[in-house]
Design a protein around this motif. Structure first.
Motif, mmCIF file in Angstrom:
data_model
loop_
_atom_site.group_PDB
_atom_site.id
_atom_site.type_symbol
_atom_site.label_atom_id
_atom_site.label_comp_id
_atom_site.label_asym_id
_atom_site.label_seq_id
_atom_site.Cartn_x
_atom_site.Cartn_y
_atom_site.Cartn_z
ATOM 1 N N THR A 240 0.822 -1.215 0.000
ATOM 2 C CA THR A 240 0.000 0.000 0.000
ATOM 3 C C THR A 240 0.856 1.265 0.000
ATOM 4 O O THR A 240 0.357 2.358 -0.288
ATOM 5 C CB THR A 240 -0.926 0.025 1.239
ATOM 6 O OG1 THR A 240 -0.152 -0.225 2.424
ATOM 7 C CG2 THR A 240 -2.016 -1.031 1.118
ATOM 8 N N ASP A 241 2.136 1.122 0.313
ATOM 9 C CA ASP A 241 3.040 2.274 0.204
ATOM 10 C C ASP A 241 3.225 2.695 -1.248
ATOM 11 O O ASP A 241 3.717 3.793 -1.528
ATOM 12 C CB ASP A 241 4.415 1.944 0.804
ATOM 13 C CG ASP A 241 4.394 1.899 2.321
ATOM 14 O OD1 ASP A 241 3.380 2.326 2.919
ATOM 15 O OD2 ASP A 241 5.386 1.428 2.912
ATOM 16 N N PHE A 242 2.835 1.803 -2.173
ATOM 17 C CA PHE A 242 3.085 2.052 -3.604
ATOM 18 C C PHE A 242 1.823 1.801 -4.420
ATOM 19 O O PHE A 242 1.819 1.024 -5.379
ATOM 20 C CB PHE A 242 4.238 1.189 -4.096
ATOM 21 C CG PHE A 242 5.521 1.402 -3.334
ATOM 22 C CD1 PHE A 242 6.316 2.504 -3.582
ATOM 23 C CD2 PHE A 242 5.908 0.514 -2.347
ATOM 24 C CE1 PHE A 242 7.492 2.709 -2.876
ATOM 25 C CE2 PHE A 242 7.089 0.701 -1.646
ATOM 26 C CZ PHE A 242 7.884 1.810 -1.902
ATOM 27 N N THR A 243 0.729 2.417 -4.006
ATOM 28 C CA THR A 243 -0.547 2.506 -4.744
ATOM 29 C C THR A 243 -1.354 1.212 -4.798
ATOM 30 O O THR A 243 -2.433 1.193 -5.390
ATOM 31 C CB THR A 243 -0.342 3.002 -6.209
ATOM 32 O OG1 THR A 243 0.240 1.965 -7.000
ATOM 33 C CG2 THR A 243 0.520 4.254 -6.261
ATOM 34 N N ASP A 244 -0.896 0.116 -4.207
ATOM 35 C CA ASP A 244 -1.721 -1.083 -4.179
ATOM 36 C C ASP A 244 -2.891 -0.852 -3.223
ATOM 37 O O ASP A 244 -2.787 -0.076 -2.268
ATOM 38 C CB ASP A 244 -0.894 -2.289 -3.727
ATOM 39 C CG ASP A 244 -1.556 -3.618 -4.094
ATOM 40 O OD1 ASP A 244 -2.593 -3.589 -4.790
ATOM 41 O OD2 ASP A 244 -1.043 -4.668 -3.685
ATOM 42 N N ASP A 245 -4.017 -1.539 -3.467
ATOM 43 C CA ASP A 245 -5.204 -1.283 -2.662
ATOM 44 C C ASP A 245 -5.153 -1.933 -1.281
ATOM 45 O O ASP A 245 -5.912 -1.568 -0.382
ATOM 46 C CB ASP A 245 -6.470 -1.737 -3.403
ATOM 47 C CG ASP A 245 -6.445 -3.210 -3.754
ATOM 48 O OD1 ASP A 245 -5.341 -3.783 -3.841
ATOM 49 O OD2 ASP A 245 -7.525 -3.796 -3.955
ATOM 50 N N ASN B 155 -1.322 -2.851 -10.256
ATOM 51 C CA ASN B 155 -0.771 -2.128 -9.109
ATOM 52 C C ASN B 155 0.093 -3.023 -8.231
ATOM 53 O O ASN B 155 1.126 -2.590 -7.716
ATOM 54 C CB ASN B 155 -1.898 -1.508 -8.287
ATOM 55 C CG ASN B 155 -2.471 -0.275 -8.952
ATOM 56 O OD1 ASN B 155 -1.871 0.288 -9.862
ATOM 57 N ND2 ASN B 155 -3.648 0.142 -8.513
ATOM 58 N N ALA C 162 3.935 -2.512 -7.435
ATOM 59 C CA ALA C 162 4.338 -2.387 -6.036
ATOM 60 C C ALA C 162 5.495 -3.329 -5.715
ATOM 61 O O ALA C 162 6.385 -2.980 -4.931
ATOM 62 C CB ALA C 162 3.145 -2.670 -5.123
#
Length: 552
Positions: A290-295, A341, A345
């Motif tokens: 989630t730090d890199f746009t993953d949900d 994503n 990520a």
């Protein structure tokens, strides 16, 4: 003269204006620029908007800047006319002898015409089929087999070093279900409801029993493993043979199992841990994607100690990068949209640039119509349309060309009858027929004893000759653009436009002498143009993995 050569002349003229102090451009002159073919031929052979780009930076309005540049370009003998239009567009016409030299340049380059070094130095891993070795390749695989192979050819033509990779999903429950299905079929027992069905399972089980003596005498658990491995070996070999027949070749057949058997997963996890993006929660090991746009964050190791499929994805990416590939391109099906994503990520968590080191292309669904009805069922596989059946129905050339002709990210409906119809409305026939017609003209010339030696390029002055020459000159740029944008369908559309330009030329310009007419220099010039056109069509069809027939 190619567009690139004309662009170079414009850059030289700009440099001359700067050197003598006529213009001073804030930030300096561009290192490269593009010239385009106007949509309306009456506006000239080529056009550039460089004056609109640089005028303000030079303290001039674009038309003033264009006038200065046009005056310098008019001194070039290869340029016959320079006109300024609108707010500062510069339209140019090229001398016939300069344009005609394109034909000789094509013949000199031969199969290499269209290649470039635009991607020189780039190392690319292109994974374009990921499949279980548990059954036949299906319609979705077929689209990627055609598009992925064409993309690999285009990237290579643009100077990249490309490794074509097939990812074998040979680990997990589906493999055990495959083995159980084969064992049940071999004993005449009902196949498990969640197993694999279709005639191919019955046929494969019979083959294994015949080729592996004593397999049915093993303990039940051992039989499942033995049938699984024997089926795996034979099904993978069948996939390889089918793809070879479809003119799709892979440099690497990468086994998912190998990531686990050769410590690829633990190695990747340690690398990701060192980057600081892993954490433990609920007795499981997680990656903070989630730090890199993953949900949501992703589990790598379950609480029971078993690695997830995502762990394989992460290890596979790390493995590719450690094999020295600068860019990893994934071609995935429409049902994998959620992977974009998470894969990006993974790259970011591994310390890479997700906008440079990884690319994910998503292909949309394909429907096949036969007799006006959608093909849904397979005779052998039961529930899917297979690659082998599609090739049998449509042929390699028609199927590959049609699948490559459209952007991969758009849904596609193909009609078998239309795809195989030998008529000018059928794009693959239209292009292949143009090549065959060119080959026929050259055979007739050879029978007349006409040799393709030196020719006068200035004789190619007819409007239709100019149109065809300019189309041929565009080919290298089309290939480079297709590679840069990862869009091999641009090659197909270019071929159709060029075939159209050839037919119009042939209808307007007599190529061979009639009856007892003497062979004139213009005949040799036009035959050279015919030979150059044949080279370009053959090179373009080869980029799509489609044959260039000599006769039709």
């Amino acid at each position: 003269m190619t567009p690139e050569q004309l662009a170079a002349k414009i850059l030289q003229a700009l440099a001359a204006l700067a050197d003598d102090g006529t213009i001073t451009v804030e930030g300096g002159l561009p290192r490269e620029l593009k010239v385009e073919r106007p949509k309306n031929p009456e506006h000239g052979d080529y056009a550039t908007n460089v004056a609109m780009q640089l005028g303000k930076r030079a303290g001039l309005n674009p038309r003033q800047f264009a006038e200065l540049l046009a005056a310098r370009l008019r001194d070039d003998e290869a340029i016959t006319a320079v006109e300024i239009a609108g707010p500062g567009f510069i339209n140019l016409r090229v001398a016939a002898d300069a344009q005609g030299k394109v034909a000789q340049a094509i013949l000199d380059a031969g199969p290499a015409y269209g290649t470039s070094d635009s991607l020189h130095g780039r190392t690319i891993n292109l994974e374009f089929i990921s499949a279980n070795p548990t059954g036949p390749l299906h319609l979705g695989h077929t689209r990627w087999a055609a598009v992925g192979d064409a993309l690999a050819r285009v990237l290579t033509a643009a100077g990249a070093s490309v490794s074509r990779e097939f990812y074998i999903n040979d680990r997990g429950n589906q493999m055990d279900k495959f083995g159980a299905s084969l064992r049940a079929a071999a004993h005449g027992e009902p196949i498990p409801g969640d197993g694999y069905h279709g005639e191919y399972i019955l046929d494969l089980a019979k083959r294994i029993v015949a080729e592996v003596p004593g397999i049915t005498e093993l303990p039940a658990d051992e039989q499942v493993i033995a049938f699984r491995e024997a089926g795996y070996e034979r099904q993978l070999k069948e996939q390889q043979e089918q793809l070879e027949h479809f003119r799709t070749k892979f440099d690497v057949w990468f086994s998912e199992r190998s990531l686990h058997e050769q410590d690829g997963v633990p190695h990747a996890i340690q690398k990701l841990r060192d980057q600081g993006h892993l954490y433990e929660s609920d007795d499981a090991l997680w990656m903070r994607t989630t730090d890199f746009t993953d949900d949501k964050d992703r589990v790598l190791i379950r609480s029971n100690g078993e690695p997830t499929y995502f762990a394989s994805d992460a290890a596979y990416y790390v493995n590719k990068r450690e094999r020295g590939f600068e860019t990893c391109i994934y071609l995935l099906g429409a049902d994998h949209h959620g992977y974009v994503n998470r894969l990006k990520a993974i790259a970011a968590c591994a310390g890479d640039d997700p906008e440079h080191n990884i690319e994910i292309l998503i292909g949309q669904l394909v429907k096949i119509l036969k007799g006006g009805e959608e093909m849904r069922l397979s005779k052998r596989a039961g529930t899917i349309v297979t690659l082998a059946e599609l090739v049998e129905e449509g042929g390699v050339d028609a199927l590959r060309y049609t699948l490559c002709r459209y952007p991969a990210d758009s849904p596609l409906t193909l009609d078998i009858e239309e795809m195989t119809r030998q008529a000018s409305e059928n794009p693959v026939f239209y292009v292949q027929y143009a090549h065959a017609r060119l080959a026929s003209i050259l055979r007739n010339a050879d029978e007349l004893g006409i040799k393709l030696d030196e020719f006068d390029p200035g004789l190619l002055s007819h409007e239709r000759e100019g149109d065809l020459l300019r189309a041929l000159a565009e080919f290298p740029r089309v290939v480079a653009t297709a590679a840069e944008l990862r869009e091999p369908h641009r090659i197909a559309r270019y071929l159709e436009d060029t075939a159209s330009a050839f037919h119009k030329f042939y209808d307007s310009c007599r190529v061979l002498p009639r009856g007892d007419e003497e062979v004139e220099p213009v005949h040799k010039a036009r035959l050279t143009l015919v030979s150059a056109t044949r080279t370009v069509l053959a090179n373009g069809l080869d980029l799509l993995g489609v044959s260039a027939p000599e006769r039709m």
